[in-house]
Design an enzyme around this catalytic site. Structure first.
Site, PDB file in Angstrom:
ATOM      1  N   HIS A   1       0.851  -1.194   0.000  1.00  0.00           N
ATOM      2  CA  HIS A   1       0.000   0.000   0.000  1.00  0.00           C
ATOM      3  C   HIS A   1       0.882   1.238   0.000  1.00  0.00           C
ATOM      4  CE1 HIS A   1       0.446   0.699   4.414  1.00  0.00           C
ATOM      5  NE2 HIS A   1       0.268  -0.602   4.568  1.00  0.00           N
TER       6      HIS A   1
ATOM      7  N   ASP B   1      -0.352   4.284   1.032  1.00  0.00           N
ATOM      8  CA  ASP B   1      -0.766   5.267   2.038  1.00  0.00           C
ATOM      9  C   ASP B   1      -0.082   4.994   3.377  1.00  0.00           C
ATOM     10  OD1 ASP B   1      -2.462   2.928   2.046  1.00  0.00           O
ATOM     11  OD2 ASP B   1      -3.871   3.959   3.364  1.00  0.00           O
TER      12      ASP B   1
ATOM     13  N   ASP C   1       6.109   0.508   7.448  1.00  0.00           N
ATOM     14  CA  ASP C   1       4.734   0.218   6.997  1.00  0.00           C
ATOM     15  C   ASP C   1       4.306   1.216   5.941  1.00  0.00           C
ATOM     16  OD1 ASP C   1       2.171  -0.705   6.831  1.00  0.00           O
ATOM     17  OD2 ASP C   1       1.491   0.209   8.686  1.00  0.00           O
TER      18      ASP C   1
ATOM     19  N   GLU D   1      -5.336   1.518   2.419  1.00  0.00           N
ATOM     20  CA  GLU D   1      -5.192   0.329   3.256  1.00  0.00           C
ATOM     21  C   GLU D   1      -5.397   0.675   4.715  1.00  0.00           C
ATOM     22  OE1 GLU D   1      -3.390  -2.850   5.685  1.00  0.00           O
ATOM     23  OE2 GLU D   1      -2.877  -0.727   5.667  1.00  0.00           O
ATOM     24  N   GLU D   2      -4.826   1.818   5.106  1.00  0.00           N
ATOM     25  CA  GLU D   2      -4.841   2.185   6.525  1.00  0.00           C
ATOM     26  C   GLU D   2      -6.227   2.608   7.010  1.00  0.00           C
ATOM     27  OE1 GLU D   2      -2.556   1.482   8.401  1.00  0.00           O
ATOM     28  OE2 GLU D   2      -0.626   1.609   7.376  1.00  0.00           O
TER      29      GLU D   2
ATOM     30  N   GLU E   1       3.620  -6.486   4.119  1.00  0.00           N
ATOM     31  CA  GLU E   1       3.506  -5.829   5.434  1.00  0.00           C
ATOM     32  C   GLU E   1       4.666  -6.304   6.307  1.00  0.00           C
ATOM     33  OE1 GLU E   1       1.375  -3.612   6.501  1.00  0.00           O
ATOM     34  OE2 GLU E   1      -0.169  -3.669   4.952  1.00  0.00           O
TER      35      GLU E   1
ATOM     36  N   HIS F   1       3.212   2.958  12.452  1.00  0.00           N
ATOM     37  CA  HIS F   1       2.300   3.973  12.993  1.00  0.00           C
ATOM     38  C   HIS F   1       2.907   4.773  14.145  1.00  0.00           C
ATOM     39  CE1 HIS F   1      -1.417   1.495  11.429  1.00  0.00           C
ATOM     40  NE2 HIS F   1      -0.392   1.482  10.600  1.00  0.00           N
TER      41      HIS F   1
HETATM   42 ZN   LIG Z   1       0.631  -1.568   6.387  1.00  0.00          ZN
END
Ligand SMILES: [Zn+2]
Length: 388
Positions: free
Chosen positions: A74, A76, A106, A138-139, A166, A361
């Site tokens: 992903h 984003d 990530d 995705e997030e 991931e 994150h």
């Molecule tokens: Zn991810």
């Protein structure tokens, strides 16, 4: 721009685009498209018609035949709002054996390695095709991948296996729970609470649905576990309400109550079955409310649907990753990914990428240089395998 960038140079470029899910990712996609064009690599951009500031990209190298491999990541990232970063989150900075930057773990680190592998694969004599898929959103519930997968299948020969990169410390993750969530709005009827039998309290009716979830959790915990479910923690399906709001005063029956009802479903149980069970209970309670006040109602809107990743028996993706990493352990994770969506679309799928989900994150998100290098070696080995 016909130079072949290194994985680190690519990661540095990808991280420089602040592709927070709420914002556009088009500058990133455009840069990648331009880079692929400079190498003469077939690629397609799919712009989401419902939100034209977002796009996915897919590309293909090697023979135009079925049976290839997709590397999927992903584009984003989660926001940095309110986080205390030691350096600019959108500038990759190396300190103490780590590359810091939003998305390094990530998952722009993997995205960079995948793009590097695609370009190298273009110049190698691949016997099996290699494809790249860059998704978005995705997030915020893995909502970008399913339409992109449909488009990719229309325009590229169908691949056999997918690696969703991931961060897994390059372990083969073969299973995760599915998830689905429902924004629920209960509309009651306001009266003074001294006459509550003539009104409908949205809060007290909503509480019945929340308590329904409590009872399902007890039941799920107590029923016998399947072998498949036993791999997960906890080994049962959970129903959860994490936010609730509503009402205007302590002595007025609440006119509205809003909450999200989320389900995390073990492989072997179906998301549609849980949705149907929830909607049946909603209908039952709504009928009771309407017996008092016909204008009372409950609206349920599905906000996400991420199918579980079911461990495969001798799956092509898992077999490939195991042979490249030498890792034969079984690993399941508690977070959802796009791998279940690929599996649902008929691919063999596995989650495997460099870096640690623990750094995802976070402020000062990083990937260690060692993991990034291990990811680079993984891609070299993969290319050798596809050329054999
Ligand atoms: Zn991810």
């Amino acid at each position: 721009m016909t130079e072949r960038l290194s994985p680190l140079e690519i990661m540095t470029r990808l991280v420089s685009f602040p592709t927070v899910s709420r914002d556009t990712n088009l500058p990133l996609v455009d840069w990648v498209a331009e880079y692929l064009t400079s190498h003469g690599i077939e690629h397609h951009i799919w712009i989401d018609p419902d939100q034209p500031h977002k796009a996915g990209l897919y590309a293909h190298v090697g023979p135009r035949v079925e049976g290839g491999l997709v590397l999927s990541g992903h584009t984003d990232v989660v926001p940095v709002d309110g986080q205390d970063w030691s350096s600019d989150p959108y500038v990759v900075e190396e300190r103490d054996g780590k590359y810091y930057g939003r998305g390094c773990a990530d998952m722009k680190g993997f995205d960079a390695l995948a793009l590097w592998a695609l370009v190298e694969g273009h110049y190698a004599d691949l016997k099996r095709p290699l494809q790249l898929a860059y998704t978005f959103d995705e997030e915020i519930g893995c909502t970008g991948a399913p339409p992109l997968i449909v488009e990719m299948q229309k325009h590229l020969p169908k691949a056999e296996a997918v690696i969703v990169g991931e961060p897994s410390m390059l372990k083969a993750v073969t299973g995760h729970k599915g998830g689905t969530g429902f924004a629920t709005t209960v509309t009651g009827y306001e009266v003074h609470s001294s006459l509550m039998h003539t009104g409908v309290s949205a809060i007290m009716e909503g509480a019945k649905l929340i308590d329904w979830a409590n009872h399902r959790n007890i039941e799920n915990r107590e029923k016998p576990q399947t072998d498949l479910a036993a791999m997960f923690t906890p080994p049962w399906t959970t129903c959860h309400v994490g936010m609730v709001s509503g009402g205007t005063a302590h002595n007025i029956t609440a006119g509205e109550c809003r909450f999200w009802m989320d389900f995390r479903v073990v492989p072997g149980e179906s998301l549609p079955d849980w949705e149907a069970a929830y909607r049946a209970e909603v209908a039952r309670i709504e009928a009771e409310m309407q017996a008092v006040r016909p204008e009372a109602k409950i609206a349920v809107e599905k906000v996400f649907h991420v199918p579980g990743l079911v461990p495969e028996e001798d799956g092509a993706a898992e077999t490939l990753v195991r042979s490249l990493t030498g890792d034969n352990g079984s690993h399941v994770v508690s977070y959802g990914t796009e791998a279940g969506q690929y599996q649902e679309a008929g691919y063999s799928a596995v989650v495997c990428g460099p870096g640690d989900i623990a750094q995802a994150h976070q402020a000062d998100e990083f990937i260690t240089v060692a993991q990034f290098e291990a990811g680079h070696q993984f891609m070299r080995d993969l290319l050798a395998r596809l050329a054999a």
